[in-house]
Design a protein around this motif. Structure first.
Motif, PDB file in Angstrom:
ATOM      1  N   ASP A  72       0.614  -1.200  -0.037  1.00  0.00           N
ATOM      2  CA  ASP A  72       0.053  -0.047  -0.071  1.00  0.00           C
ATOM      3  C   ASP A  72       0.798   1.088   0.056  1.00  0.00           C
ATOM      4  OD1 ASP A  72      -2.702  -1.161  -0.132  1.00  0.00           O
ATOM      5  OD2 ASP A  72      -2.593  -1.298   2.140  1.00  0.00           O
ATOM      6  N   ARG A 142      -5.603   7.408  -6.343  1.00  0.00           N
ATOM      7  CA  ARG A 142      -6.389   6.638  -7.359  1.00  0.00           C
ATOM      8  C   ARG A 142      -7.224   7.660  -8.181  1.00  0.00           C
ATOM      9  NH1 ARG A 142      -8.958   2.057  -3.311  1.00  0.00           N
ATOM     10  NH2 ARG A 142      -7.209   1.388  -2.628  1.00  0.00           N
ATOM     11  N   ASP A 184      -2.118  -0.792  -5.823  1.00  0.00           N
ATOM     12  CA  ASP A 184      -1.818  -2.082  -5.720  1.00  0.00           C
ATOM     13  C   ASP A 184      -2.801  -2.821  -5.866  1.00  0.00           C
ATOM     14  OD1 ASP A 184      -2.722  -1.616  -2.928  1.00  0.00           O
ATOM     15  OD2 ASP A 184      -1.691  -3.493  -2.440  1.00  0.00           O
ATOM     16  N   SER A 186      -4.378  -5.828  -4.747  1.00  0.00           N
ATOM     17  CA  SER A 186      -4.408  -6.760  -3.752  1.00  0.00           C
ATOM     18  C   SER A 186      -5.781  -7.623  -4.029  1.00  0.00           C
ATOM     19  CB  SER A 186      -4.659  -6.292  -2.273  1.00  0.00           C
ATOM     20  OG  SER A 186      -5.498  -5.161  -2.580  1.00  0.00           O
TER      21      SER A 186
END
Ligand SMILES: [Mg+2]
Length: 276
Positions: A72, A142, A184, A186
């Motif tokens: 993160d 983001r 990322d 995930s």
């Protein structure tokens, strides 16, 4: 070993850090921020039966617990500063091994263990909070993807869930001032890209995905736990080495995505989705 002895052993294993005025041993740690830095905070849980089993090596679980949070920090273009670890387990040998794995990665990434909490429980679980830092205003977010940007991912996707995570810290640093958005992976490309699109108010077209050997396109699109970076670059910006262009940001209903011209639904990992 009792709790005090475990904590004392950990304290002796910790890296010295000039930013950490006070580390393990008091009620709180004290961190003195450097001039011009903004702090990033993230936390990530791992629960026995959900994220790991006791058949796995405790050192690998410890390393993975820190790696997930460091991923993160990488996604924000940050440098790790310190971590706090809350752990519940019952076997002291297991606890020691867990910290051995965690501290190995902490050392490699200069993340100081600044404190935490230890409890006894039959069901093992941990929560690793990491604090990172970026120069003021330079965090990769983001919500900055723009129409016309190219979409890239690092590495190959569709990894098996227990594969070792290498947090992409160096790549994240290299993307500062270059990428318009970053996340990322995930929970799976489809779900994580959808998050970028929703935050940025844009749509996306994916033409290809780099699939890991032995894996499948479906898993590369929707499987979680890849911990690679997905980011967007404006036209004309040179992409760092070792990344793959997978598509582009387009105008459209925010969150709409296509793969090879067909609609792509966000189907990555969601803890709260009802299993069908
Ligand atoms: Mg993340």
């Amino acid at each position: 070993m009792n709790e005090l002895e475990i904590v004392e052993r950990l304290r002796r294993l910790c890296l010295p850090s000039k930013d950490l005025v006070l580390g393990i041993g008091d009620d709180c740690a004290i961190y003195r921020p450097r001039a011009g830095e903004e702090l990033l905070f993230t936390t990530d849980q791992m629960i026995e039966g959900v994220h790991f089993t006791r058949a796995q090596k405790a050192a690998d679980i410890g390393e993975r617990a820190l790696a997930r949070s460091l991923s993160d920090i990488a996604a924000m273009g940050g440098e790790p500063r310190f971590c706090l670890v809350a752990l519940a387990a019952s076997d002291t040998k297991w606890i020691e091994e867990f910290y051995r794995g965690l501290l190995r990665l902490a050392k490699r990434t200069t993340t100081t263990l600044a404190g935490g909490d230890l409890a006894r429980d039959q069901k093992y679980h941990c929560d690793v909070m990491v604090c990172g830092s970026v120069p003021r205003g330079k965090a990769l977010r983001r919500d900055g993807a723009r129409v016309g940007d190219s979409i890239f991912v690092s590495g190959r996707l569709g990894k098996p869930w227990d594969r070792r995570i290498e947090p992409r810290l160096e790549l994240g640093l290299g993307l500062r001032g270059l990428a318009t958005s970053c996340i990322d992976l995930s929970d799976g490309l489809s779900l994580d890209l959808h998050r970028v699109c929703m935050a940025s108010g844009v749509a996306a077209e994916i033409d290809r995905v780099p699939v890991m050997k032995g894996s499948k396109v479906e898993r590369a699109l929707h499987g979680g736990e890849d911990y690679e970076l997905l980011f967007t670059l404006p036209d004309g910006k040179k992409a760092p080495r070792g990344v793959t262009r997978v598509g582009r940001i387009v105008r459209g209903v925010p969150g709409t995505m296509t793969f090879e011209g067909r609609p792509l639904e966000p189907r990555g990992y969601d803890h709260f989705r009802k299993q069908s």
